[in-house]
Design a protein around this motif. Sequence first.
Motif, PDB file in Angstrom:
ATOM      1  N   ALA A 272      10.539   1.134 -11.369  1.00  0.00           N
ATOM      2  CA  ALA A 272      10.119  -0.216 -10.983  1.00  0.00           C
ATOM      3  C   ALA A 272       8.666  -0.201 -10.527  1.00  0.00           C
ATOM      4  CB  ALA A 272      11.012  -0.708  -9.855  1.00  0.00           C
ATOM      5  N   GLU A 273       8.007  -1.360 -10.667  1.00  0.00           N
ATOM      6  CA  GLU A 273       6.646  -1.518 -10.115  1.00  0.00           C
ATOM      7  C   GLU A 273       6.831  -1.814  -8.634  1.00  0.00           C
ATOM      8  OE1 GLU A 273       3.311  -1.851 -11.813  1.00  0.00           O
ATOM      9  OE2 GLU A 273       3.788  -3.391 -13.306  1.00  0.00           O
ATOM     10  N   LEU A 274       6.761  -0.770  -7.826  1.00  0.00           N
ATOM     11  CA  LEU A 274       7.176  -0.873  -6.432  1.00  0.00           C
ATOM     12  C   LEU A 274       6.138  -0.236  -5.520  1.00  0.00           C
ATOM     13  CD1 LEU A 274       9.806  -1.671  -4.843  1.00  0.00           C
ATOM     14  CD2 LEU A 274      10.436   0.734  -4.990  1.00  0.00           C
ATOM     15  N   HIS A 275       5.899  -0.904  -4.376  1.00  0.00           N
ATOM     16  CA  HIS A 275       4.995  -0.366  -3.363  1.00  0.00           C
ATOM     17  C   HIS A 275       5.728  -0.494  -2.032  1.00  0.00           C
ATOM     18  CE1 HIS A 275       1.309   0.636  -1.377  1.00  0.00           C
ATOM     19  NE2 HIS A 275       1.103  -0.559  -0.886  1.00  0.00           N
ATOM     20  N   THR A 276       5.742   0.575  -1.241  1.00  0.00           N
ATOM     21  CA  THR A 276       6.467   0.516   0.030  1.00  0.00           C
ATOM     22  C   THR A 276       5.481   0.687   1.186  1.00  0.00           C
ATOM     23  OG1 THR A 276       6.916   2.886  -0.115  1.00  0.00           O
ATOM     24  CG2 THR A 276       8.632   1.434  -0.908  1.00  0.00           C
ATOM     25  N   VAL A 277       5.703  -0.086   2.243  1.00  0.00           N
ATOM     26  CA  VAL A 277       4.772  -0.085   3.382  1.00  0.00           C
ATOM     27  C   VAL A 277       5.569  -0.123   4.683  1.00  0.00           C
ATOM     28  CG1 VAL A 277       2.868  -1.332   4.505  1.00  0.00           C
ATOM     29  CG2 VAL A 277       3.103  -1.437   2.023  1.00  0.00           C
ATOM     30  N   ARG A 278       5.166   0.690   5.661  1.00  0.00           N
ATOM     31  CA  ARG A 278       5.746   0.547   7.000  1.00  0.00           C
ATOM     32  C   ARG A 278       4.994  -0.568   7.714  1.00  0.00           C
ATOM     33  NH1 ARG A 278       4.823   1.056  12.027  1.00  0.00           N
ATOM     34  NH2 ARG A 278       6.589   1.313  13.423  1.00  0.00           N
ATOM     35  N   CYS A 279       5.725  -1.522   8.266  1.00  0.00           N
ATOM     36  CA  CYS A 279       5.071  -2.662   8.925  1.00  0.00           C
ATOM     37  C   CYS A 279       5.943  -3.151  10.068  1.00  0.00           C
ATOM     38  CB  CYS A 279       4.865  -3.784   7.892  1.00  0.00           C
ATOM     39  SG  CYS A 279       4.349  -5.353   8.602  1.00  0.00           S
ATOM     40  N   ASP A 280       5.327  -3.333  11.233  1.00  0.00           N
ATOM     41  CA  ASP A 280       5.996  -3.996  12.360  1.00  0.00           C
ATOM     42  C   ASP A 280       5.527  -5.442  12.356  1.00  0.00           C
ATOM     43  OD1 ASP A 280       6.908  -5.016  14.718  1.00  0.00           O
ATOM     44  OD2 ASP A 280       5.969  -3.497  16.014  1.00  0.00           O
ATOM     45  N   ILE A 281       6.426  -6.363  12.013  1.00  0.00           N
ATOM     46  CA  ILE A 281       5.979  -7.759  11.885  1.00  0.00           C
ATOM     47  C   ILE A 281       5.611  -8.359  13.246  1.00  0.00           C
ATOM     48  CG2 ILE A 281       7.269  -8.116   9.742  1.00  0.00           C
ATOM     49  CD1 ILE A 281       9.175  -9.970  11.438  1.00  0.00           C
ATOM     50  N   GLY A 282       5.981  -7.676  14.326  1.00  0.00           N
ATOM     51  CA  GLY A 282       5.562  -8.127  15.659  1.00  0.00           C
ATOM     52  C   GLY A 282       4.075  -7.905  15.915  1.00  0.00           C
ATOM     53  N   SER A 283       3.418  -7.184  15.024  1.00  0.00           N
ATOM     54  CA  SER A 283       1.981  -6.912  15.170  1.00  0.00           C
ATOM     55  C   SER A 283       1.198  -7.646  14.074  1.00  0.00           C
ATOM     56  CB  SER A 283       1.739  -5.393  15.055  1.00  0.00           C
ATOM     57  OG  SER A 283       0.464  -5.120  14.510  1.00  0.00           O
ATOM     58  N   PHE A 284       0.260  -8.510  14.484  1.00  0.00           N
ATOM     59  CA  PHE A 284      -0.526  -9.230  13.477  1.00  0.00           C
ATOM     60  C   PHE A 284      -1.363  -8.258  12.641  1.00  0.00           C
ATOM     61  CE2 PHE A 284      -4.458 -11.331  12.078  1.00  0.00           C
ATOM     62  CZ  PHE A 284      -3.881 -12.157  11.112  1.00  0.00           C
ATOM     63  N   ASP A 285      -1.891  -7.226  13.288  1.00  0.00           N
ATOM     64  CA  ASP A 285      -2.705  -6.247  12.541  1.00  0.00           C
ATOM     65  C   ASP A 285      -1.888  -5.601  11.427  1.00  0.00           C
ATOM     66  OD1 ASP A 285      -4.855  -6.802  14.068  1.00  0.00           O
ATOM     67  OD2 ASP A 285      -4.740  -5.000  15.321  1.00  0.00           O
ATOM     68  N   ASP A 286      -0.627  -5.246  11.736  1.00  0.00           N
ATOM     69  CA  ASP A 286       0.253  -4.662  10.709  1.00  0.00           C
ATOM     70  C   ASP A 286       0.456  -5.641   9.545  1.00  0.00           C
ATOM     71  OD1 ASP A 286       0.657  -2.350  12.178  1.00  0.00           O
ATOM     72  OD2 ASP A 286       2.840  -2.383  11.947  1.00  0.00           O
ATOM     73  N   CYS A 287       0.636  -6.921   9.896  1.00  0.00           N
ATOM     74  CA  CYS A 287       0.910  -7.929   8.850  1.00  0.00           C
ATOM     75  C   CYS A 287      -0.309  -8.106   7.951  1.00  0.00           C
ATOM     76  CB  CYS A 287       1.311  -9.257   9.488  1.00  0.00           C
ATOM     77  SG  CYS A 287       2.890  -9.149  10.352  1.00  0.00           S
ATOM     78  N   ARG A 288      -1.485  -8.138   8.563  1.00  0.00           N
ATOM     79  CA  ARG A 288      -2.708  -8.276   7.763  1.00  0.00           C
ATOM     80  C   ARG A 288      -2.908  -7.034   6.879  1.00  0.00           C
ATOM     81  NH1 ARG A 288      -7.880  -9.944  10.971  1.00  0.00           N
ATOM     82  NH2 ARG A 288      -7.684 -12.066  10.229  1.00  0.00           N
ATOM     83  N   THR A 289      -2.639  -5.860   7.467  1.00  0.00           N
ATOM     84  CA  THR A 289      -2.772  -4.613   6.696  1.00  0.00           C
ATOM     85  C   THR A 289      -1.780  -4.586   5.531  1.00  0.00           C
ATOM     86  OG1 THR A 289      -3.427  -3.485   8.709  1.00  0.00           O
ATOM     87  CG2 THR A 289      -2.739  -2.080   6.901  1.00  0.00           C
ATOM     88  N   LEU A 290      -0.578  -5.148   5.757  1.00  0.00           N
ATOM     89  CA  LEU A 290       0.435  -5.225   4.691  1.00  0.00           C
ATOM     90  C   LEU A 290      -0.111  -6.006   3.490  1.00  0.00           C
ATOM     91  CD1 LEU A 290       3.360  -5.092   3.523  1.00  0.00           C
ATOM     92  CD2 LEU A 290       3.911  -7.075   4.959  1.00  0.00           C
ATOM     93  N   PHE A 291      -0.716  -7.151   3.760  1.00  0.00           N
ATOM     94  CA  PHE A 291      -1.267  -7.962   2.660  1.00  0.00           C
ATOM     95  C   PHE A 291      -2.430  -7.230   1.984  1.00  0.00           C
ATOM     96  CE2 PHE A 291       0.723 -12.057   2.039  1.00  0.00           C
ATOM     97  CZ  PHE A 291       1.669 -12.019   3.043  1.00  0.00           C
ATOM     98  N   GLU A 292      -3.265  -6.557   2.790  1.00  0.00           N
ATOM     99  CA  GLU A 292      -4.405  -5.817   2.201  1.00  0.00           C
ATOM    100  C   GLU A 292      -3.903  -4.686   1.316  1.00  0.00           C
ATOM    101  OE1 GLU A 292      -7.478  -6.678   5.925  1.00  0.00           O
ATOM    102  OE2 GLU A 292      -6.576  -4.678   5.700  1.00  0.00           O
ATOM    103  N   SER A 293      -2.872  -3.985   1.801  1.00  0.00           N
ATOM    104  CA  SER A 293      -2.320  -2.859   1.057  1.00  0.00           C
ATOM    105  C   SER A 293      -1.685  -3.339  -0.254  1.00  0.00           C
ATOM    106  CB  SER A 293      -1.279  -2.155   1.942  1.00  0.00           C
ATOM    107  OG  SER A 293      -0.580  -1.195   1.229  1.00  0.00           O
ATOM    108  N   ALA A 294      -0.952  -4.461  -0.190  1.00  0.00           N
ATOM    109  CA  ALA A 294      -0.313  -5.020  -1.393  1.00  0.00           C
ATOM    110  C   ALA A 294      -1.371  -5.461  -2.400  1.00  0.00           C
ATOM    111  CB  ALA A 294       0.576  -6.201  -1.000  1.00  0.00           C
ATOM    112  N   ALA A 295      -2.423  -6.123  -1.885  1.00  0.00           N
ATOM    113  CA  ALA A 295      -3.473  -6.627  -2.779  1.00  0.00           C
ATOM    114  C   ALA A 295      -4.252  -5.478  -3.389  1.00  0.00           C
ATOM    115  CB  ALA A 295      -4.398  -7.567  -2.010  1.00  0.00           C
ATOM    116  N   SER A 296      -4.431  -4.408  -2.613  1.00  0.00           N
ATOM    117  CA  SER A 296      -5.198  -3.289  -3.182  1.00  0.00           C
ATOM    118  C   SER A 296      -4.355  -2.548  -4.235  1.00  0.00           C
ATOM    119  CB  SER A 296      -5.740  -2.384  -2.076  1.00  0.00           C
ATOM    120  OG  SER A 296      -5.003  -1.230  -1.958  1.00  0.00           O
ATOM    121  N   ARG A 297      -3.018  -2.547  -4.079  1.00  0.00           N
ATOM    122  CA  ARG A 297      -2.164  -1.906  -5.081  1.00  0.00           C
ATOM    123  C   ARG A 297      -1.996  -2.766  -6.343  1.00  0.00           C
ATOM    124  NH1 ARG A 297       2.566   1.366  -6.098  1.00  0.00           N
ATOM    125  NH2 ARG A 297       2.623   1.107  -8.333  1.00  0.00           N
TER     126      ARG A 297
END
Length: 256
Positions: free
Chosen positions: A61-86
């Motif tokens: 599958a075209e799959l990307h996995t990320v550890r993210c604590d949604i309680g942290s805004f920084d984690d959430c922003r990093t999640l989107f950056e990581s997804a967009a960069s992949r």
Amino acid sequence: MLLRDKVCIITGAASLRGIGYATAELFAEHAAKVVVADLTMNEQVAAEIRTSIGKKVGQPAELHTVRCDIGSFDDCRTLFESAASRFGRVDCLINCAAVVKSQSFLSITEKDYDFVVDVNLKGAFNLGKAAVEHFVANKGGNIVNVASVAAQRGGGLVGGAHYAASKGGVISLTKSIAREYGPEGVRANVICPSMTETGMLDGMTEEKFQEIVSAIPMRRAGKPRDIAGACLFLASDLSAYITGTTIDVNGGSHIH
Ligand SMILES: NC(=O)c1ccc[n+]([C@@H]2O[C@H](COP(=O)([O-])OP(=O)(O)OC[C@H]3O[C@@H](n4cnc5c(N)ncnc54)[C@H](O)[C@@H]3O)[C@@H](O)[C@H]2O)c1
């Protein structure tokens, strides 16, 4: 194939028994590029998800996995950056991550309340903000928040008042995003499942389970795939003119 080449982030998808994983699997079957995020993501969990989805779709599958604590805004922003960069961009966010605590109102301490609300409601806010930033820059995008029938009926079955209130807040938050960012091409909708057979029910007695099922018009609990189907509809262009709405997936257990 309803999601060909759409990049979809799915949070709360680490458990193979959960709604988030079922959604990731169904989205992969519909040719989405899937980003799976969870607080408990690690190499072993990522490998299990990769293998399980690979078996289902019959190819890697075209799959990307990320550890993210949604309680942290920084984690959430990093999640989107990581997804967009992949994958180049993000088209859709499905937020399934949450915590539940079964407690009577008077037994809920300030610490319990903060724990549940910080993940469920503040988490939806953090993810929503990271998503809207990305979607406005990309001239469109799509948010689906998974709330609960507890928000509509009051807690009591699995979650307490703090859980119900956090999910009620998620509904209001989602409607606000839909209203404010509709002009920028952002859709935002909510799904309200009722009792669904996932790890969240662990600890419930068989007697209690059957008692609840006997009051459901369809006489069964929800399966993760039932909720995933509604996520697929909302993530796809089949729902292109639907925003700010709440879809009940509850076997008729809350007809209102
Ligand atoms: N199972 C039910 O009966 C039911 C009913 C109504 C609504 N829901 C909702 O459905 C969604 C999915 O739940 P599920 O039943 O699949 O349970 P689940 O426990 O399998 O899924 C929740 C996931 O959220 C993750 N998570 C918890 N805190 C997090 C954090 N801070 N950051 C990132 N991830 C975090 C957990 O690790 C877990 O993988 C939840 O929003 C839940 O409230 C479930």
